[in-house]
Write an enzyme that holds these catalytic residues in place. Structure first.
Site, short mmCIF file in Angstrom:
data_model
loop_
_atom_site.label_atom_id
_atom_site.label_comp_id
_atom_site.label_asym_id
_atom_site.label_seq_id
_atom_site.Cartn_x
_atom_site.Cartn_y
_atom_site.Cartn_z
N LYS A 40 -42.64 117.57 -25.77
CA LYS A 40 -43.21 116.29 -25.33
C LYS A 40 -43.28 116.24 -23.81
CE LYS A 40 -42.56 111.28 -26.10
NZ LYS A 40 -41.64 110.26 -26.67
N SER A 115 -43.86 107.00 -29.67
CA SER A 115 -44.64 107.54 -28.57
C SER A 115 -44.80 109.06 -28.63
CB SER A 115 -44.00 107.15 -27.24
OG SER A 115 -42.72 107.75 -27.10
N SER A 139 -39.51 106.45 -31.38
CA SER A 139 -40.62 107.30 -30.94
C SER A 139 -40.66 108.69 -31.55
CB SER A 139 -40.63 107.42 -29.41
OG SER A 139 -41.06 106.21 -28.85
#
Lengths: 435, 89
Positions: A40, A115, A139
């Site tokens: 990420k 997210s 997330s």
């Protein structure tokens, strides 16, 4: 096991990646030798652009690796790219990325969740077998549920946050995401290590092989997890999943979690307050596009942040600044910490009676792109994931069926440092479904 | 309830920069969110001032860090080995 050696094809139909690495090294040895792993974009990677999905970090190349990235490399993983995300992790859809939304591989008219939406989509699309995500209020688990993969938010303190670009330190953890529970468990084994550079880490290594036996495991099911706002079709699929665990020998115990009523407000006051402090470092002086040094400090700072932060980031910085401002601290921040304490107390009480707690990961299936345009309605969809972050307990999302042809996630939460137990229950469920 | 003036003041405190148009957009959103936060008023209990935890200390050992060049690598605005920032005074 999906984690066999395979080569990474950077063809990206879902905008899952912000950056791919052309020549990732596949020659390493170790537990992840030759496995392509996506990271990420809020996790620092030496020499690879890291933007947090924000223009304010456009072009930023970290001069060091996050500890988890060092660990991946040590075990021979090939880091093949950086995945798309809501800017600084602030969102539930990945639509808040400054570089365009990621699409859900199950239905490109829908969001992948957020997210860590890029990581989930990259796995769901078969581009990588594993990825790192981060989870501040859901997330990792939300996009895992929406894309039909497995994601674990570890116990707070089990995985080092060194090199994670901070949003809300007291809530967030880096965690493993993969196509199945076994791969999540393998990746978790690599990530868990004590780190002197993150003083909140504990020396609790994860050396575990998932155990399919859930006979005698007591599973608490709080009625609040099936309350208002939870789509009845999602609730029904999740109950079917819990019934499967019962048939496998687990004992189901219905229970109550009254602190849920104020958990979401407590979460948003806490995370915005922490964000307002953390994001003050983005001043255009040390990294990202530079601010205008000819202007006065405040003018330069304000112009820079207005232009380069997205609206949701600015909204949260302002909300946090307000919640901490003189005269309002007692009404918002202090009350939020009391509510957070009540959530912890509820988990403590329930974990004296049951081994794990189960419910849906998300109240609905993946939203349509653009569906959640109003900030509060987006916040409300995090209601089932934030309790685990407030209490710091481990929580996993595992696919448990479909509604309207879209994946639904079953969430399993456990006691502090019993990440192994939530993995076991998820594994028993996964194997029980495919049996 | 917060007014547009309040939101402007918060933006100033946060050094976030806000336009007149945005005030009209952000203010009702803040009011909706803050109205939701009002449910915290009814929360009972307190957060304990101390917890059953102890600080984890380590020796302050010198380890290799970033060189000045590495630390400065992400900005073109530098001078004599320092970051260059806008005027404060």
């Amino acid at each position: 096991m999906a984690s066999q050696v395979c080569r990474f094809d950077p063809e990206d139909n879902y905008n899952a990646f912000l950056k791919t690495v052309g020549k990732a090294p596949y020659e390493g040895t170790g537990k992840l030798a030759g496995i392509p792993v996506a990271v990420k974009d809020n996790i620092s990677t030496k020499g690879i652009t890291t933007t947090c999905g924000s223009k304010i970090l456009g072009g930023y190349v970290p001069p060091f690796d996050a500890f988890v990235v060092e660990l991946l490399k040590k075990e021979g993983a090939a880091i093949v790219g950086k995945t798309n995300m809501d800017e600084f992790g602030m969102g539930t859809t990945t639509e808040n990325s400054a570089f365009g939304p990621t699409l859900n591989p199950c239905d490109t008219g829908r969001v992948p969740g957020g997210s860590s939406g890029g990581s989930a989509a990259a796995i769901a699309a078969g581009m990588v077998p594993m990825a790192l995500g981060t989870d501040t209020g859901g997330s990792i688990r939300c996009p895992s549920a929406f894309c039909g993969i497995v994601g674990l938010k570890p116990t707070y303190g089990r995985v080092s946050r060194y090199g994670l670009i901070a949003y809300a330190n007291s809530l967030e953890q880096i965690g493993p995401m993969a196509g199945n529970v076994t791969d999540v468990s393998t990746l978790m084994g690599v990530l868990c290590a004590c780190d002197s550079r993150d003083s909140t880490t504990y020396d609790r290594p994860y050396c575990h092989t998932p155990d399919i036996n859930v006979r005698g495991t007591r599973i608490g099911v709080p009625e609040e997890f099936f309350g208002k706002g939870v789509d009845p079709k999602v609730a029904s699929v999740v109950w079917d999943g819990i019934s499967l665990l019962e048939r496998l020998g687990a004992e189901i115990v219905t229970c109550r979690m009254p602190s849920m009523s104020s958990a979401l407000a407590a979460y948003y006051v806490t995370c915005t307050s922490e964000a307002s402090s953390n994001l003050a470092r983005f001043d255009g002086v040390r990294y990202g596009p530079t601010s205008d040094t000819k202007k006065q400090w405040h003018e330069s700072f304000q112009d820079h942040r207005r232009e380069l932060f997205g609206k949701e980031v600015r909204r949260r910085i302002m909300l946090g600044t307000f919640a901490l401002s003189s005269g309002y601290y007692g009404k918002y921040y202090a009350k939020a910490q009391a509510a957070r304490q009540n959530v912890k107390a509820d988990f403590d009480r329930l974990f004296r009676q049951v081994d794990v707690i189960a419910g849906p990961t998300m109240p609905t299936i993946a939203f349509k792109l653009g569906e959640k345009s109003d900030p509060l309605s987006m916040y409300l969809s995090d209601i089932l994931t934030v309790p685990a972050n407030l209490a710091g307990v481990p929580a996993i999302s595992v696919p448990c069926g479909r509604v309207d042809d879209m994946p639904v996630g079953l969430q399993i939460m456990g006691r502090h440092f019993e990440d192994e137990k939530v993995v076991d229950v998820a594994y028993a469920f996964e194997q029980g479904v495919s049996a | 309830m917060v007014s547009e003036r309040d939101v402007e003041h918060i933006a100033e405190l946060a050094d976030i920069g806000i336009t007149k148009d945005e005030l009209g957009e952000f203010t009702p959103q803040f009011n909706e969110i803050l109205e939701y936060f009002d449910l915290l008023d009814s929360v009972e209990g307190t957060s304990p001032a101390t917890r059953d935890l102890t600080n984890i200390f380590r020796d302050d050992t010198v380890v290799p860090g970033l060189s000045a060049d590495e630390a400065l690598a992400n900005t073109p605005e530098k001078e004599d080995g320092f970051f260059k920032a806008p005027r404060v005074m």
